[in-house]
Design an enzyme around this catalytic site. Structure first.
Site, PDB file in Angstrom:
ATOM      1  N   GLU A  90      11.403   2.898  14.631  1.00 16.54           N
ATOM      2  CA  GLU A  90      10.510   3.938  14.268  1.00 16.54           C
ATOM      3  C   GLU A  90       9.293   3.826  14.902  1.00 16.54           C
ATOM      4  O   GLU A  90       9.292   3.013  15.996  1.00 16.54           O
ATOM      5  CB  GLU A  90      10.557   3.672  12.737  1.00 16.54           C
ATOM      6  CG  GLU A  90       9.891   2.463  12.283  1.00 16.54           C
ATOM      7  CD  GLU A  90       9.733   2.038  11.120  1.00 16.54           C
ATOM      8  OE1 GLU A  90       9.595   2.994  10.294  1.00 16.54           O
ATOM      9  OE2 GLU A  90       9.615   1.177  10.520  1.00 16.54           O
ATOM     10  N   TYR A 146       0.780  -1.294   0.015  1.00 20.12           N
ATOM     11  CA  TYR A 146       0.082   0.023   0.033  1.00 20.12           C
ATOM     12  C   TYR A 146       0.753   1.232   0.143  1.00 20.12           C
ATOM     13  O   TYR A 146       2.139   1.238   0.239  1.00 20.12           O
ATOM     14  CB  TYR A 146      -0.848   0.042   1.168  1.00 20.12           C
ATOM     15  CG  TYR A 146      -0.188   0.317   2.526  1.00 20.12           C
ATOM     16  CD1 TYR A 146       0.428  -0.638   3.228  1.00 20.12           C
ATOM     17  CD2 TYR A 146      -0.511   1.533   3.049  1.00 20.12           C
ATOM     18  CE1 TYR A 146       1.213   0.060   4.469  1.00 20.12           C
ATOM     19  CE2 TYR A 146      -0.090   2.052   4.418  1.00 20.12           C
ATOM     20  CZ  TYR A 146       0.605   1.095   4.811  1.00 20.12           C
ATOM     21  OH  TYR A 146       1.616   1.331   6.234  1.00 20.12           O
ATOM     22  N   LEU A 174      10.969   1.559   7.427  1.00 20.58           N
ATOM     23  CA  LEU A 174      10.463   1.732   6.299  1.00 20.58           C
ATOM     24  C   LEU A 174      11.270   2.878   5.772  1.00 20.58           C
ATOM     25  O   LEU A 174      11.590   3.955   6.667  1.00 20.58           O
ATOM     26  CB  LEU A 174       8.967   2.030   6.394  1.00 20.58           C
ATOM     27  CG  LEU A 174       8.247   2.437   5.049  1.00 20.58           C
ATOM     28  CD1 LEU A 174       8.210   1.100   4.107  1.00 20.58           C
ATOM     29  CD2 LEU A 174       7.006   3.297   5.215  1.00 20.58           C
ATOM     30  N   LYS A 190       6.391  -2.098   2.337  1.00 20.66           N
ATOM     31  CA  LYS A 190       5.200  -1.399   2.941  1.00 20.66           C
ATOM     32  C   LYS A 190       3.975  -2.508   2.720  1.00 20.66           C
ATOM     33  O   LYS A 190       3.163  -2.142   1.631  1.00 20.66           O
ATOM     34  CB  LYS A 190       5.102  -0.083   2.217  1.00 20.66           C
ATOM     35  CG  LYS A 190       4.181   0.835   3.085  1.00 20.66           C
ATOM     36  CD  LYS A 190       4.321   2.323   2.459  1.00 20.66           C
ATOM     37  CE  LYS A 190       3.187   3.348   3.106  1.00 20.66           C
ATOM     38  NZ  LYS A 190       3.174   3.411   4.618  1.00 20.66           N
TER      39      LYS A 190
HETATM   40  N1  PMP Z   1       7.386   4.255   9.142  1.00 17.79           N
HETATM   41  C1  PMP Z   1       6.172   3.540   9.198  1.00 17.79           C
HETATM   42  C2  PMP Z   1       6.218   2.038   9.646  1.00 17.79           C
HETATM   43  C3  PMP Z   1       5.152   4.086   8.216  1.00 17.79           C
HETATM   44  O1  PMP Z   1       4.009   3.321   8.354  1.00 17.79           O
HETATM   45  C4  PMP Z   1       5.369   5.206   7.647  1.00 17.79           C
HETATM   46  C5  PMP Z   1       4.027   5.805   6.931  1.00 17.79           C
HETATM   47  N2  PMP Z   1       3.949   5.341   5.702  1.00 17.79           N
HETATM   48  C6  PMP Z   1       6.513   6.004   7.898  1.00 17.79           C
HETATM   49  C7  PMP Z   1       7.589   5.262   8.449  1.00 17.79           C
HETATM   50  C8  PMP Z   1       6.865   7.237   7.434  1.00 17.79           C
HETATM   51  O2  PMP Z   1       6.692   7.049   5.697  1.00 17.79           O
HETATM   52  P1  PMP Z   1       6.193   8.204   4.908  1.00 17.79           P
HETATM   53  O3  PMP Z   1       7.185   9.396   5.164  1.00 17.79           O
HETATM   54  O4  PMP Z   1       6.615   7.809   3.432  1.00 17.79           O
HETATM   55  O5  PMP Z   1       4.815   8.530   5.053  1.00 17.79           O
END
Ligand code: PMP
Length: 280
Positions: free
Chosen positions: A179, A33, A203, A146
């Site tokens: 994170e 996603y 991620l 993701k």
């Molecule tokens: N880490 C995780 C586990 C996430 O779900 C997200 C959100 N997609 C992020 C980091 C931040 O990613 P982004 O800046 O691309 O939204």
């Protein structure tokens, strides 16, 4: 036009949208996603999201899917909804097949999206700073992909809310900070930023990359290094980054006040700079 859904080329209201019972995304979490947002009628970092989506699909051995088709569908949905400030949720599953673990006989991926209007809910929290808790990371070893397998993130977020905090920060048994449940995390020590390096355990956030790029422009040093919960508790500032989170300062973690307990200058500056890039 209001909020809308998209299913494999068809548009309908979100209430009417249905997926088949044997969608592998539904039965195995066998789906990837992305969440993409718009500001003032423009999608932010669309290409970066598409590149990450393609990588997620490749890592899960999905057959190749045309990014141009995906891009066109996203833009079509966005144009039809005509919402200036919107959030697009996009999910691609491996497809529909009688329930069997192995996937060699699965054909026809399922591509679904929703578009909803965004209400700005974090304004006050961004000014005051948020509270977070730490939790041992109990996710799988490929958090760089993701996927929709988000149950640990779901449970961790709920635990944080039940504890009166905004979010949970995943840390290893040894105390390495990874994170948060849907954002990356940075700490600030004496004007330097430190964030977890890109490994299979986090991620690669698009906002994380934008912030690192902004820091390059501003000559703010950024170290992609492992750091501990103690480093985090003793740091001057902590903030989360994400597509919907943007830059969100964290001023309280577990029983510890971060810095003086107020939103710090680096977090404030980076939020302003991010907004500048968005407006630009
Ligand atoms: N880490 C995780 C586990 C996430 O779900 C997200 C959100 N997609 C992020 C980091 C931040 O990613 P982004 O800046 O691309 O939204």
């Amino acid at each position: 036009m209001p909020e809308l859904a998209y299913i494999n080329g068809q548009f309908c209201s979100i209430e009417q949208a249905m997926v088949p019972l044997e969608d592998r995304g539904y039965q195995f979490g066998d789906a990837v996603y992305e969440v993409i947002v718009s500001y003032n009628g423009c999608l932010f970092c669309l290409e970066e999201h598409l590149i990450r989506l393609e990588r997620s699909m490749q890592e899960l051995l999905f057959p190749p899917i045309s990014l141009e088709m995906i891009r066109n569908a996203i833009c079509d949905l966005f144009d039809r909804a005509n919402l200036a400030r919107a959030e697009i949720y996009l999910q691609i599953s491996r497809g529909v097949a009688p329930r069997k673990h192995a996937f060699m006989n699965t054909k026809d991926f399922q591509f679904v999206m929703t578009i909803r209007r965004i209400e700005e809910k974090l304004t006050t929290l961004r000014e005051k700073g948020a509270a977070a808790i730490t939790l041992e990371d109990f996710r799988w070893g490929r958090c760089d992909i993701k996927t929709v397998q988000l149950l640990p993130n779901v449970l961790a977020k709920q635990k944080a809310l039940d504890a009166g905090a905004f979010d949970a920060i995943f840390v290893t048994k040894e105390g390495v900070v990874r994170e948060a449940t849907s954002s990356n995390i940075f700490i600030v020590i004496d004007g330097r930023l430190i964030t977890h390096p890109l490994t299979p355990n986090i991620l690669s956030g698009i906002t994380r990359l934008v912030i690192i790029d902004i820091c390059k422009d501003l000559s703010i040093p950024v170290e992609e290094q492992f750091y501990s919960t103690d480093d985090m508790y003793l740091s001057n500032e902590v903030f989360l980054t994400g597509t919907t989170t943007e830059v969100l300062p964290v001023v309280h973690i577990d029983k510890n006040r971060i810095g003086d307990g107020k939103v710090g200058p680096v977090s404030k500056k980076l939020y302003q700079e991010l907004r500048g890039r968005i407006e630009g």
